[in-house]
Design a protein around this motif. Sequence first.
Motif, short mmCIF file in Angstrom:
data_model
loop_
_atom_site.label_atom_id
_atom_site.label_comp_id
_atom_site.label_asym_id
_atom_site.label_seq_id
_atom_site.Cartn_x
_atom_site.Cartn_y
_atom_site.Cartn_z
N LYS A 292 0.85 -1.19 0.00
CA LYS A 292 0.00 0.00 0.00
C LYS A 292 0.88 1.24 0.00
O LYS A 292 1.71 1.42 0.89
CB LYS A 292 -0.91 0.01 1.24
CG LYS A 292 -1.86 1.19 1.27
CD LYS A 292 -2.87 1.15 0.13
CE LYS A 292 -3.74 2.40 0.11
NZ LYS A 292 -4.71 2.36 -1.01
N PHE B 239 0.91 5.48 -0.25
CA PHE B 239 0.21 6.77 -0.23
C PHE B 239 1.17 7.77 -0.84
O PHE B 239 2.10 8.21 -0.17
CB PHE B 239 -0.16 7.18 1.20
CG PHE B 239 -1.12 6.22 1.88
CD1 PHE B 239 -2.47 6.23 1.56
CD2 PHE B 239 -0.67 5.32 2.83
CE1 PHE B 239 -3.36 5.36 2.17
CE2 PHE B 239 -1.54 4.46 3.46
CZ PHE B 239 -2.89 4.47 3.13
N ARG C 229 -7.03 -2.34 7.36
CA ARG C 229 -7.98 -1.63 6.48
C ARG C 229 -8.07 -2.31 5.11
O ARG C 229 -9.13 -2.37 4.51
CB ARG C 229 -7.60 -0.15 6.34
CG ARG C 229 -7.88 0.65 7.61
CD ARG C 229 -7.49 2.12 7.46
NE ARG C 229 -8.30 2.83 6.49
CZ ARG C 229 -9.50 3.34 6.74
NH1 ARG C 229 -10.01 3.22 7.93
NH2 ARG C 229 -10.16 3.98 5.80
N THR D 43 -10.10 -5.52 5.46
CA THR D 43 -11.53 -5.33 5.75
C THR D 43 -12.22 -4.48 4.67
O THR D 43 -13.28 -3.92 4.92
CB THR D 43 -11.72 -4.67 7.12
OG1 THR D 43 -10.96 -3.45 7.15
CG2 THR D 43 -11.26 -5.57 8.24
N THR D 44 -11.61 -4.35 3.52
CA THR D 44 -12.15 -3.67 2.33
C THR D 44 -12.23 -2.15 2.47
O THR D 44 -12.81 -1.49 1.62
CB THR D 44 -13.57 -4.17 1.92
OG1 THR D 44 -14.54 -3.62 2.82
CG2 THR D 44 -13.66 -5.69 1.93
N LEU D 45 -11.66 -1.59 3.55
CA LEU D 45 -11.74 -0.13 3.71
C LEU D 45 -10.67 0.58 2.90
O LEU D 45 -10.78 1.76 2.60
CB LEU D 45 -11.63 0.26 5.18
CG LEU D 45 -12.78 -0.21 6.06
CD1 LEU D 45 -12.56 0.21 7.51
CD2 LEU D 45 -14.10 0.34 5.55
N ALA D 46 -9.61 -0.14 2.55
CA ALA D 46 -8.56 0.45 1.72
C ALA D 46 -8.24 -0.55 0.60
O ALA D 46 -8.34 -1.76 0.80
CB ALA D 46 -7.31 0.73 2.54
N ILE D 47 -7.90 -0.01 -0.55
CA ILE D 47 -7.62 -0.88 -1.69
C ILE D 47 -6.11 -1.05 -1.82
O ILE D 47 -5.37 -0.05 -1.84
CB ILE D 47 -8.22 -0.27 -2.97
CG1 ILE D 47 -9.74 -0.24 -2.84
CG2 ILE D 47 -7.81 -1.07 -4.21
CD1 ILE D 47 -10.41 0.69 -3.81
#
Lengths: 282, 324
Positions: B16, B18, B52, B55-59
């Motif tokens: 991930k 950012f 996240r 739990t599908t809150l972040a891709i």
Amino acid sequence: MSAVTQTAVLDRTAPRPTGAGQVRQILTLVRRNLTHIKRQPEMLTDVTIQPVMFVLLFAYVFGGSINVPGVDYKPWLLPGIMAQTIAFSAFIVAIGLNTDIGKGMVDRLRSLPIRRSSILVSRSIAALIHSSIGVAVMSVTGLFIGWRVGEGVLRGLLGYGLLLLFGFAMIWVGILVGSAMRSVEAVNGLMFTTIFPITFLSNAFARTDVMPSWLRTMAEWNPISALTQALRDNWGVAGAAVRADAPWPLQNPELATIIWSLAITALIAPLALRAFNNRTTD
Amino acid sequence: MSAQEAPVIEAVGLVKRFGDFTAVDDVSFEVPKGSVFGLLGPNGAGKTTIVRMMTTLAIPTRGSARVAGHDVVTEPEAVRASMGLTAQSATVDDLLTGRENLRLIGDLYGLPRKVVRSRADELLERFSLDESGDKVVKDYSGGMRRRIDLAVSLIAAPAVLFLDEPTTGLDPRSRVELWDVLRGLVRDGTTLLLTTQYLDEADQLADTIVVIDHGRIIAQGTPLELKDQSGAASLVVTVSRHDQVQQAAALLRGVVGDIHVDADARKLTAPAGDVAALASIAGRLDEAGIDVDDLGMQRPSLDDVFLALTGHKAEETTNEEVPA
């Protein structure tokens, strides 16, 4: 606590989650927001005490000095304050949504098998109910200061319908601001310095005829003015007539209010959805 | 691999980013059904970002993950229907009662109303909240908030539960109570993934621990294996009077050998040592008439683990490798 360690906490034979139908999702979340109002009735001051205070302030403090020739100022003022109240739906949505995002509630909801749109739709419905309580309080207040719905039930309802339609458009503004701002304080700051003066820059509180021409042009093209004019016309408020050379929105206030509402929605809704998705996806 | 052996939680090469910052860097792990998986690491290590993504809150930027057999990116709805999440800050509605919070989430899961009601009552009882069930959550204590938060995550009886720092901010008693609850869930067959900053918590609960630093896995193993790597506990004595420090040091050297003396703090640290050594030292100090402020065992901390694994402390690594 000891019970936990000895017996099964969960009964896995019971039904599995399927994800509620969207109507149930929305109703469940609307009920949550309405419970907030029940638990904290002071949340309603923005649509009850504040506008009533405005009616009293303007009607009795400034009313004498605001010259609306040959017209009782108080019933004339009331539709303007209703228009202002419904414009503040944006404020209500923005604060509620921003709080839910900030506290992680939106994340919790997003971790459930529900449609993301249910979060926004329920917020919007709750905000419209919230504002409608204000409009109802205004109407009752109006009865005490000489305001009446004087053009029949249908035109009376048309007025309320236009209020709701405009409120719907303003909700998108609220979703945009609530998603884009980083804190409730920022939402407050932005809303007070924009929506608040914009609602005053209109025919809601004073006649536009006597304004300097540049200000008059702005005020008469202000969506709040079209809405206020539509309310005054359809409720048969004395002094509602506009001068013959008034711009198109004041001559056709119902249509203008509808066009303004659709235009605001068409322009702001995509931005609002994008802001919400950006804010809640990473 | 047969269906029965398939891991309930699986991450393959999760990345991930950012912007320029890589929060999670090539993380892979598997969690078998009914086990407890601990993600251990300091603040900012990437633990929450991993949760996240799971739990599908972040891709994920790259890589993939499956929860209960469903891909988190392509089948998020199925993932959400089969898991519960307890986020880092207890995300319950302050203005609703405990019972209303449970029913809210149960209704949103789409469970039949009757089931929602009975499960809400059942969970309140199991979490010792039945007397506070009709109070608004705003008036709950920190421990009660955590419990209702966890109860809400369990309303749909999820097969998989994600807990992000479930005991952060709790007093020691509430922590131990929550651990008991989690053990109960595991006994019922729930698969847990929890993040923590505390080695003792991971030690208490987890079957497998992964140590995360700067988004990377730097160690993996059972609690025992990790503690072996980070050294045994040490014994710490704080002497009351400055003029007795050297006397105490001499006495301690006689029992455990090499010790470290911090004369200013009047603190003596001895490696290893067990409870028997502790008792024997307590007796000897008393016989010698040495006044002691504090005497006890110090378990290896997260810092000790990091020290052992990386050769430097957690805080130092944070400063060295901050992205440009």
